[in-house]
Design an enzyme around this catalytic site. Sequence first.
Site, PDB file in Angstrom:
ATOM      1  N   ALA A   1       2.751  -2.100   4.025  1.00  0.00           N
ATOM      2  CA  ALA A   1       2.470  -1.082   5.027  1.00  0.00           C
ATOM      3  C   ALA A   1       1.952  -1.800   6.265  1.00  0.00           C
ATOM      4  O   ALA A   1       1.111  -2.699   6.157  1.00  0.00           O
ATOM      5  CB  ALA A   1       1.434  -0.094   4.503  1.00  0.00           C
TER       6      ALA A   1
ATOM      7  N   HIS B   1      -3.204   0.233  -4.489  1.00  0.00           N
ATOM      8  CA  HIS B   1      -2.674  -0.945  -5.168  1.00  0.00           C
ATOM      9  C   HIS B   1      -3.043  -0.824  -6.649  1.00  0.00           C
ATOM     10  O   HIS B   1      -4.194  -1.062  -7.037  1.00  0.00           O
ATOM     11  CB  HIS B   1      -3.257  -2.234  -4.578  1.00  0.00           C
ATOM     12  CG  HIS B   1      -2.777  -2.515  -3.184  1.00  0.00           C
ATOM     13  ND1 HIS B   1      -1.749  -3.396  -2.913  1.00  0.00           N
ATOM     14  CD2 HIS B   1      -3.166  -2.005  -1.988  1.00  0.00           C
ATOM     15  CE1 HIS B   1      -1.541  -3.429  -1.610  1.00  0.00           C
ATOM     16  NE2 HIS B   1      -2.397  -2.594  -1.018  1.00  0.00           N
TER      17      HIS B   1
ATOM     18  N   TYR C   1      -9.089 -10.466   2.595  1.00  0.00           N
ATOM     19  CA  TYR C   1     -10.289  -9.747   3.020  1.00  0.00           C
ATOM     20  C   TYR C   1     -11.096  -9.194   1.850  1.00  0.00           C
ATOM     21  O   TYR C   1     -12.235  -8.772   2.036  1.00  0.00           O
ATOM     22  CB  TYR C   1      -9.941  -8.630   4.008  1.00  0.00           C
ATOM     23  CG  TYR C   1      -9.051  -7.530   3.485  1.00  0.00           C
ATOM     24  CD1 TYR C   1      -9.507  -6.577   2.577  1.00  0.00           C
ATOM     25  CD2 TYR C   1      -7.734  -7.428   3.924  1.00  0.00           C
ATOM     26  CE1 TYR C   1      -8.688  -5.570   2.106  1.00  0.00           C
ATOM     27  CE2 TYR C   1      -6.909  -6.416   3.472  1.00  0.00           C
ATOM     28  CZ  TYR C   1      -7.388  -5.494   2.563  1.00  0.00           C
ATOM     29  OH  TYR C   1      -6.569  -4.491   2.099  1.00  0.00           O
ATOM     30  N   GLU C   2     -10.519  -9.203   0.651  1.00  0.00           N
ATOM     31  CA  GLU C   2     -11.290  -8.815  -0.535  1.00  0.00           C
ATOM     32  C   GLU C   2     -12.194  -9.952  -1.018  1.00  0.00           C
ATOM     33  O   GLU C   2     -12.978  -9.760  -1.942  1.00  0.00           O
ATOM     34  CB  GLU C   2     -10.340  -8.409  -1.658  1.00  0.00           C
ATOM     35  CG  GLU C   2      -9.511  -7.182  -1.373  1.00  0.00           C
ATOM     36  CD  GLU C   2      -8.499  -6.894  -2.462  1.00  0.00           C
ATOM     37  OE1 GLU C   2      -8.913  -6.448  -3.555  1.00  0.00           O
ATOM     38  OE2 GLU C   2      -7.290  -7.124  -2.232  1.00  0.00           O
TER      39      GLU C   2
ATOM     40  N   ASN D   1       1.650   3.586  10.732  1.00  0.00           N
ATOM     41  CA  ASN D   1       0.853   4.085  11.861  1.00  0.00           C
ATOM     42  C   ASN D   1       1.172   3.251  13.086  1.00  0.00           C
ATOM     43  O   ASN D   1       1.681   2.121  12.966  1.00  0.00           O
ATOM     44  CB  ASN D   1      -0.653   4.008  11.546  1.00  0.00           C
ATOM     45  CG  ASN D   1      -1.091   2.588  11.222  1.00  0.00           C
ATOM     46  OD1 ASN D   1      -0.980   2.157  10.073  1.00  0.00           O
ATOM     47  ND2 ASN D   1      -1.553   1.852  12.215  1.00  0.00           N
TER      48      ASN D   1
ATOM     49  N   MET E   1      -1.947  -7.141   6.965  1.00  0.00           N
ATOM     50  CA  MET E   1      -2.952  -8.034   6.391  1.00  0.00           C
ATOM     51  C   MET E   1      -2.462  -8.685   5.102  1.00  0.00           C
ATOM     52  O   MET E   1      -3.269  -9.030   4.235  1.00  0.00           O
ATOM     53  CB  MET E   1      -4.245  -7.250   6.125  1.00  0.00           C
ATOM     54  CG  MET E   1      -4.782  -6.518   7.341  1.00  0.00           C
ATOM     55  SD  MET E   1      -6.150  -5.397   6.929  1.00  0.00           S
ATOM     56  CE  MET E   1      -6.297  -4.464   8.456  1.00  0.00           C
ATOM     57  N   SER E   2      -1.146  -8.853   4.970  1.00  0.00           N
ATOM     58  CA  SER E   2      -0.601  -9.412   3.730  1.00  0.00           C
ATOM     59  C   SER E   2       0.684 -10.166   4.033  1.00  0.00           C
ATOM     60  O   SER E   2       0.988 -10.488   5.178  1.00  0.00           O
ATOM     61  CB  SER E   2      -0.329  -8.280   2.723  1.00  0.00           C
ATOM     62  OG  SER E   2       0.737  -7.452   3.181  1.00  0.00           O
TER      63      SER E   2
ATOM     64  N   HIS F   1      -7.054   4.349   6.688  1.00  0.00           N
ATOM     65  CA  HIS F   1      -6.241   3.901   5.554  1.00  0.00           C
ATOM     66  C   HIS F   1      -5.602   5.082   4.828  1.00  0.00           C
ATOM     67  O   HIS F   1      -4.523   4.950   4.240  1.00  0.00           O
ATOM     68  CB  HIS F   1      -7.085   3.077   4.579  1.00  0.00           C
ATOM     69  CG  HIS F   1      -6.277   2.442   3.479  1.00  0.00           C
ATOM     70  ND1 HIS F   1      -5.340   1.456   3.708  1.00  0.00           N
ATOM     71  CD2 HIS F   1      -6.254   2.667   2.134  1.00  0.00           C
ATOM     72  CE1 HIS F   1      -4.790   1.092   2.570  1.00  0.00           C
ATOM     73  NE2 HIS F   1      -5.313   1.817   1.604  1.00  0.00           N
TER      74      HIS F   1
ATOM     75  N   SER G   1       0.820  -1.213   0.000  1.00  0.00           N
ATOM     76  CA  SER G   1       0.000   0.000   0.000  1.00  0.00           C
ATOM     77  C   SER G   1       0.857   1.267   0.000  1.00  0.00           C
ATOM     78  O   SER G   1       1.696   1.458   0.878  1.00  0.00           O
ATOM     79  CB  SER G   1      -0.912   0.033   1.233  1.00  0.00           C
ATOM     80  OG  SER G   1      -1.870  -0.989   1.179  1.00  0.00           O
TER      81      SER G   1
ATOM     82  N   HIS H   1      -5.798  -9.306  -1.379  1.00  0.00           N
ATOM     83  CA  HIS H   1      -5.829  -9.728   0.016  1.00  0.00           C
ATOM     84  C   HIS H   1      -6.990 -10.688   0.247  1.00  0.00           C
ATOM     85  O   HIS H   1      -7.996 -10.659  -0.470  1.00  0.00           O
ATOM     86  CB  HIS H   1      -6.006  -8.512   0.943  1.00  0.00           C
ATOM     87  CG  HIS H   1      -5.008  -7.430   0.725  1.00  0.00           C
ATOM     88  ND1 HIS H   1      -5.088  -6.549  -0.335  1.00  0.00           N
ATOM     89  CD2 HIS H   1      -3.902  -7.072   1.438  1.00  0.00           C
ATOM     90  CE1 HIS H   1      -4.074  -5.697  -0.266  1.00  0.00           C
ATOM     91  NE2 HIS H   1      -3.345  -5.983   0.797  1.00  0.00           N
TER      92      HIS H   1
END
Length: 287
Positions: free
Chosen positions: A113, A61, A85-86, A235, A211-212, A247, A30, A83
């Site tokens: 990220a 992305h 979550y998609e 963050n 998350m990746s 995000h 990201s 990902h």
Amino acid sequence: MSLISHLDEAASVIRAKSPITPVVGVVLGSGLGAWAESLAEPVVLPYSEIPFMPVSTIVGHAGKLWIGLANGVPVACLQGRVHLYEGHAPERAVFGARLLARLGCRAALLTNAAGGTRPTFQPGDLMLIRDHLNLTGQNPLVGPNEAGLGPRFPDMTHAYDRRIAALAREAASDSGVSIHEGIYAGLLGPSYETPAEITMLRTLGADAVGMSTVHEVIALRHMGVRCGAMSCITNLAAGLSPRPLDHKEVEETARQSRERFTSLLSTWVQKVGAAITGGGSWRGGAA
């Protein structure tokens, strides 16, 4: 059709567009996609033009595969990833990473990220990943194993290659870029973690959370590709950050870190490429 046949069909489309055979694969997370635009002699293919390639729906992305030269090193670069979550199954989420291997990449450098769970981290810090915690509850190797890709039970003792990590430290020194090192926890998402979950992750030894990456590394190691990975701490995690997680903040911090990140990654790719083509130092450093 088998996974191997899908990968070969996708690879044939790419080879028809570019004469370059990549030796290093790069995955850009990201807000970090600008590095791809530094490649020489680039050929760019949107994921939608590559057979069986899943397409990202996430801002930051770009969803393009680049083939080109990075300081003379033949590179295949994923500008963005998909990902779980998609809505993608794990084996679909790692198709792009597997494609890098099928194109000829012997090493892969992955970026992401991440949220910092270490209280001393500051947004914009860079962290070399030493190891990971796969806390998604899923694995891309579940299901029938295709022996032509790798063994049923691949060893993950050195999921993150020691020689590639040493080259990252050299690249950081040469670039004048400060890096940290730590453990990356991969969670499913898409919600950010609760403060209690961050406390749990810190107790488990995680220094950053995202998350990746973890599934891609598993799939690449399954295929015998040596991996290195770097997180941009965009963050501080829940309970450590003074404001709500967003995000947009992730993307903005990644953009602000672009110059340092680009310098470091370019030097890292150059060193890994030289190690591969030079032979000696590469053979001695297998993990």
